[in-house]
Scaffold this motif. Structure first.
Motif, PDB file in Angstrom:
ATOM      1  N   HIS A   1       7.955   6.636  -1.950  1.00 10.30           N
ATOM      2  CA  HIS A   1       6.805   6.606  -2.852  1.00 10.30           C
ATOM      3  C   HIS A   1       5.755   7.662  -2.534  1.00 10.30           C
ATOM      4  CE1 HIS A   1       8.129   2.835  -4.731  1.00 10.30           C
ATOM      5  NE2 HIS A   1       8.602   2.552  -3.532  1.00 10.30           N
ATOM      6  N   GLY A   2       6.094   8.597  -1.675  1.00 10.31           N
ATOM      7  CA  GLY A   2       5.137   9.665  -1.358  1.00 10.31           C
ATOM      8  C   GLY A   2       3.977   9.181  -0.508  1.00 10.31           C
ATOM      9  N   GLY A   3       4.170   8.030   0.165  1.00  8.46           N
ATOM     10  CA  GLY A   3       3.132   7.538   1.078  1.00  8.46           C
ATOM     11  C   GLY A   3       3.368   8.113   2.465  1.00  8.46           C
ATOM     12  N   ARG A   4       2.557   7.664   3.412  1.00  9.26           N
ATOM     13  CA  ARG A   4       2.709   8.188   4.771  1.00  9.26           C
ATOM     14  C   ARG A   4       2.201   7.152   5.756  1.00  9.26           C
ATOM     15  NH1 ARG A   4       2.256  13.855   7.485  1.00  9.26           N
ATOM     16  NH2 ARG A   4       3.162  12.898   9.314  1.00  9.26           N
ATOM     17  N   VAL A   5       2.900   6.980   6.863  1.00  8.13           N
ATOM     18  CA  VAL A   5       2.430   6.048   7.889  1.00  8.13           C
ATOM     19  C   VAL A   5       1.808   6.868   9.020  1.00  8.13           C
ATOM     20  CG1 VAL A   5       3.018   4.103   9.375  1.00  8.13           C
ATOM     21  CG2 VAL A   5       4.383   4.530   7.338  1.00  8.13           C
ATOM     22  N   LEU A   6       0.560   6.561   9.341  1.00  3.66           N
ATOM     23  CA  LEU A   6      -0.129   7.262  10.424  1.00  3.66           C
ATOM     24  C   LEU A   6      -0.400   6.263  11.549  1.00  3.66           C
ATOM     25  CD1 LEU A   6      -2.685   9.127   8.162  1.00  3.66           C
ATOM     26  CD2 LEU A   6      -0.872  10.222   9.490  1.00  3.66           C
ATOM     27  N   PRO A   7       0.010   6.583  12.774  1.00  4.69           N
ATOM     28  CA  PRO A   7      -0.162   5.598  13.850  1.00  4.69           C
ATOM     29  C   PRO A   7      -1.617   5.438  14.265  1.00  4.69           C
ATOM     30  CG  PRO A   7       0.707   7.650  14.733  1.00  4.69           C
ATOM     31  CD  PRO A   7       0.623   7.831  13.246  1.00  4.69           C
ATOM     32  N   VAL A   8      -1.999   4.198  14.573  1.00  5.16           N
ATOM     33  CA  VAL A   8      -3.358   3.928  15.066  1.00  5.16           C
ATOM     34  C   VAL A   8      -3.323   3.336  16.474  1.00  5.16           C
ATOM     35  CG1 VAL A   8      -5.442   2.514  14.686  1.00  5.16           C
ATOM     36  CG2 VAL A   8      -4.418   3.750  12.787  1.00  5.16           C
ATOM     37  N   ASP A   9      -2.213   2.705  16.834  1.00  5.76           N
ATOM     38  CA  ASP A   9      -2.085   2.269  18.221  1.00  5.76           C
ATOM     39  C   ASP A   9      -2.371   3.503  19.084  1.00  5.76           C
ATOM     40  OD1 ASP A   9      -1.595   0.068  19.761  1.00  5.76           O
ATOM     41  OD2 ASP A   9       0.425  -0.252  18.997  1.00  5.76           O
ATOM     42  N   SER A  10      -3.195   3.356  20.119  1.00  9.96           N
ATOM     43  CA  SER A  10      -3.652   4.558  20.838  1.00  9.96           C
ATOM     44  C   SER A  10      -2.478   5.346  21.434  1.00  9.96           C
ATOM     45  CB  SER A  10      -4.648   4.179  21.932  1.00  9.96           C
ATOM     46  OG  SER A  10      -4.071   3.235  22.790  1.00  9.96           O
ATOM     47  N   GLU A  11      -1.453   4.625  21.926  1.00  9.30           N
ATOM     48  CA  GLU A  11      -0.320   5.308  22.550  1.00  9.30           C
ATOM     49  C   GLU A  11       0.473   6.113  21.510  1.00  9.30           C
ATOM     50  OE1 GLU A  11      -1.130   2.216  22.709  1.00  9.30           O
ATOM     51  OE2 GLU A  11      -1.492   1.722  24.809  1.00  9.30           O
ATOM     52  N   HIS A  12       0.621   5.539  20.327  1.00  7.42           N
ATOM     53  CA  HIS A  12       1.433   6.192  19.299  1.00  7.42           C
ATOM     54  C   HIS A  12       0.668   7.323  18.644  1.00  7.42           C
ATOM     55  CE1 HIS A  12       2.917   2.304  20.318  1.00  7.42           C
ATOM     56  NE2 HIS A  12       4.120   2.776  20.044  1.00  7.42           N
ATOM     57  N   SER A  13      -0.643   7.156  18.531  1.00  8.55           N
ATOM     58  CA  SER A  13      -1.472   8.256  18.065  1.00  8.55           C
ATOM     59  C   SER A  13      -1.367   9.410  19.072  1.00  8.55           C
ATOM     60  CB  SER A  13      -2.928   7.792  17.926  1.00  8.55           C
ATOM     61  OG  SER A  13      -3.757   8.861  17.576  1.00  8.55           O
ATOM     62  N   ALA A  14      -1.356   9.060  20.355  1.00  7.72           N
ATOM     63  CA  ALA A  14      -1.247  10.082  21.402  1.00  7.72           C
ATOM     64  C   ALA A  14       0.077  10.838  21.301  1.00  7.72           C
ATOM     65  CB  ALA A  14      -1.373   9.418  22.775  1.00  7.72           C
ATOM     66  N   VAL A  15       1.176  10.099  21.129  1.00  3.88           N
ATOM     67  CA  VAL A  15       2.494  10.742  21.020  1.00  3.88           C
ATOM     68  C   VAL A  15       2.526  11.612  19.758  1.00  3.88           C
ATOM     69  CG1 VAL A  15       4.977  10.329  20.697  1.00  3.88           C
ATOM     70  CG2 VAL A  15       3.667   8.878  22.264  1.00  3.88           C
TER      71      VAL A  15
ATOM     72  N   ALA B   1       0.848  -1.209   0.000  1.00  6.01           N
ATOM     73  CA  ALA B   1       0.000   0.000   0.000  1.00  6.01           C
ATOM     74  C   ALA B   1       0.877   1.251   0.000  1.00  6.01           C
ATOM     75  CB  ALA B   1      -0.922  -0.013   1.215  1.00  6.01           C
ATOM     76  N   LEU B   2       1.967   1.211   0.755  1.00  8.11           N
ATOM     77  CA  LEU B   2       2.873   2.374   0.776  1.00  8.11           C
ATOM     78  C   LEU B   2       3.541   2.564  -0.575  1.00  8.11           C
ATOM     79  CD1 LEU B   2       4.563   1.986   4.284  1.00  8.11           C
ATOM     80  CD2 LEU B   2       2.977   3.788   3.573  1.00  8.11           C
ATOM     81  N   GLN B   3       3.807   1.459  -1.273  1.00  8.70           N
ATOM     82  CA  GLN B   3       4.466   1.554  -2.585  1.00  8.70           C
ATOM     83  C   GLN B   3       3.576   2.244  -3.607  1.00  8.70           C
ATOM     84  OE1 GLN B   3       5.567  -2.508  -3.211  1.00  8.70           O
ATOM     85  NE2 GLN B   3       7.492  -2.282  -2.095  1.00  8.70           N
ATOM     86  N   GLN B   4       2.255   2.189  -3.399  1.00  9.46           N
ATOM     87  CA  GLN B   4       1.427   2.937  -4.347  1.00  9.46           C
ATOM     88  C   GLN B   4       1.041   4.310  -3.789  1.00  9.46           C
ATOM     89  OE1 GLN B   4      -2.164   3.092  -4.003  1.00  9.46           O
ATOM     90  NE2 GLN B   4      -2.733   1.279  -2.843  1.00  9.46           N
ATOM     91  N   GLY B   5       1.767   4.752  -2.765  1.00  9.81           N
ATOM     92  CA  GLY B   5       1.658   6.141  -2.300  1.00  9.81           C
ATOM     93  C   GLY B   5       0.493   6.422  -1.367  1.00  9.81           C
ATOM     94  N   ALA B   6      -0.114   5.368  -0.803  1.00  8.47           N
ATOM     95  CA  ALA B   6      -1.271   5.578   0.072  1.00  8.47           C
ATOM     96  C   ALA B   6      -0.846   6.113   1.449  1.00  8.47           C
ATOM     97  CB  ALA B   6      -2.010   4.247   0.264  1.00  8.47           C
ATOM     98  N   ALA B   7      -1.813   6.704   2.136  1.00 11.92           N
ATOM     99  CA  ALA B   7      -1.639   6.972   3.567  1.00 11.92           C
ATOM    100  C   ALA B   7      -1.998   5.671   4.269  1.00 11.92           C
ATOM    101  CB  ALA B   7      -2.572   8.088   4.011  1.00 11.92           C
ATOM    102  N   LEU B   8      -1.054   5.131   5.041  1.00 15.08           N
ATOM    103  CA  LEU B   8      -1.284   3.840   5.702  1.00 15.08           C
ATOM    104  C   LEU B   8      -1.568   4.074   7.183  1.00 15.08           C
ATOM    105  CD1 LEU B   8      -1.162   0.711   5.167  1.00 15.08           C
ATOM    106  CD2 LEU B   8       1.114   0.804   6.201  1.00 15.08           C
TER     107      LEU B   8
END
Ligand code: NDP
Length: 389
Positions: free
Chosen positions: A139-153, A110-117
């Protein structure tokens, strides 16, 4: 319309994601929904959200999935390869919520096709954090945290300079056995471990919360996600699970992320990022709450925390070994082949066995190397468990 795919749609995170998306069907075009074995749920959600394709990881379930989707115009597919290829379908936002290392390859694709993951699958970061980040960047993608602790940080760091960060503290509920006498832990059963005091989650992560392997994975995930020195990353037991994480800065200020435990907050934040939108979650009531409590996270009770620290220090592909050995040990505990307290011993022995092979691997590793190390660790854990039984 935003194109979205959900990997692990039939699980706890997947269902919470669907809950949010189904509230605004006019905003989303659902590309792929994937499940493992629960084809009834998968087909029902694929029909409800009018997905392009539904994929079950378990190949023999294809006829049943086809039958359940007959007449809907939705493609039915099954098997590991089909699941990975579903991640090649163009999508703007992809939820990575498969449990275990099985979530790594679809996330990378998914990241290779540039999605926000949107990354719930913490195992991807633990096994191959640098590869994930490198792939997103290339690839111009982005990783967004969903684990509650990492989203918080992540939220506490918005607009901040990483150089000013002194400490990151992620909280732990302590799981099912936080108040059990230490000497009783070896008697703990899978059913007892699979109950959580605060969060409603899948079976595996709930047991990992009781053993603190979940928190151990999250400590490593924090290092990989935010590129922090391990010495700056801490955990503390916070039984109420209201504060998810705190970031301490060099002027003495702490930014805490606080709210009732509901994964739809972190999922919704990743779904709408960089905007904030109204979410259907309970609001904080400080007076009703009354007090928040904290205790040290004891490494004798939870040896997984010590192992996480050793993994962070060792670097290389130690995280992939740690995760794979943990997955095998967890299976053995669930099947009644080893005790609750033996899991950490198995993981430690596998780490020791493979240490010289994996700790010096530099950051330029690729997926094949991760898969190979994952395999070696699984074989090693299997041998150690067989010798124990
Ligand atoms: P669940 O067990 O509830 O769901 C897991 C999902 O993955 C299901 O859709 C399942 O399919 C699918 N799946 C299982 N094995 C495979 C496989 N080998 N290949 C493909 N798909 C598979 O887990 P959770 O939703 O609780 O957790 C998902 C991820 O999110 C984990 O990495 C977890 O650590 C992380 N996470 C979860 C949180 C939570 O609140 N639940 C909080 C933070 C992170 P099926 O059920 O159809 O067999």
């Amino acid at each position: 319309m935003r194109r979205v795919s959900i990997f692990g749609a039939t699980g706890s995170i997947g269902q919470n994601t669907i809950d949010l998306i189904a509230r605004a069907p006019e905003e989303y075009r659902v590309v792929a929904l994937t499940g493992g074995r629960n084809v009834a749920q998968l087909a029902e959600d694929a029909r409800r959200l009018r997905a392009e394709v539904a994929v079950a990881a378990d190949e023999p379930l294809l006829p049943e999935l086809r039958e359940r989707l007959a007449g809907s115009g939705i493609e039915a597919q099954a098997g590991r390869q089909a699941l990975v290829e579903a991640a090649d379908r163009p999508a703007d936002w992809v939820m990575s919520a498969i449990v275990g290392a099985a979530g790594l390859e679809p996330g990378l694709r998914a990241l290779q096709q540039g999605a926000a993951l949107a990354l719930a699958n913490k195992e991807s970061m633990v096994c191959a954090g640098r590869l994930m980040m490198r792939t997103a960047e290339a690839h111009g993608g982005r990783v967004l945290p969903v684990d509650s602790e990492h989203s918080a940080v992540f939220q506490a760091l918005i607009g901040e300079d990483m150089a000013a960060v002194e400490r990151v503290i992620i909280t732990a509920s302590g799981g099912a056995f936080r108040d059990w006498p230490l000497e009783d832990l070896h008697k703990a059963t899978p059913a007892q471990a699979a109950t959580h005091p605060n969060w409603d989650m899948g079976q595996r992560i709930t047991i990992d919360s009781a053993s603190m392997f979940n928190k151990a994975l999250e400590l490593i995930e924090t290092r990989e996600f935010f590129g922090l020195d391990p010495a700056k990353i801490e955990t503390v037991v916070h039984p109420e699970s209201m504060i998810h994480a705190l970031v301490g800065f060099n002027d003495g200020a702490f930014m805490a992320h606080v709210g009732p435990p509901d994964m739809r907050h972190a999922i919704g934040f990743a779904l709408h990022y960089p905007e904030r939108r109204t979410l259907p979650v309970e609001r904080l009531d400080l007076v009703k709450l009354g007090a928040l409590t904290f205790r040290p996270a004891c490494e004798t009770r939870w040896p997984a925390l010590r192992l996480a620290r050793e993994v962070m220090e060792a670097g290389g592909l130690s995280g992939a070994v740690f995760n794979a050995a943990k997955e095998v040990a967890l299976d053995a505990f669930i099947d009644g082949r080893i005790s609750f307290t033996r899991m950490a011993g198995v993981v430690e022995e596998v780490l020791t066995r493979l240490s010289s092979q994996v700790r010096h691997i530099d950051d330029a590793f690729d997926l094949d190397m991760v898969v190979e190390v994952d395999h070696l660790a699984r074989v090693g854990a299997g041998e150690i468990i067989a010798a124990t039984a």
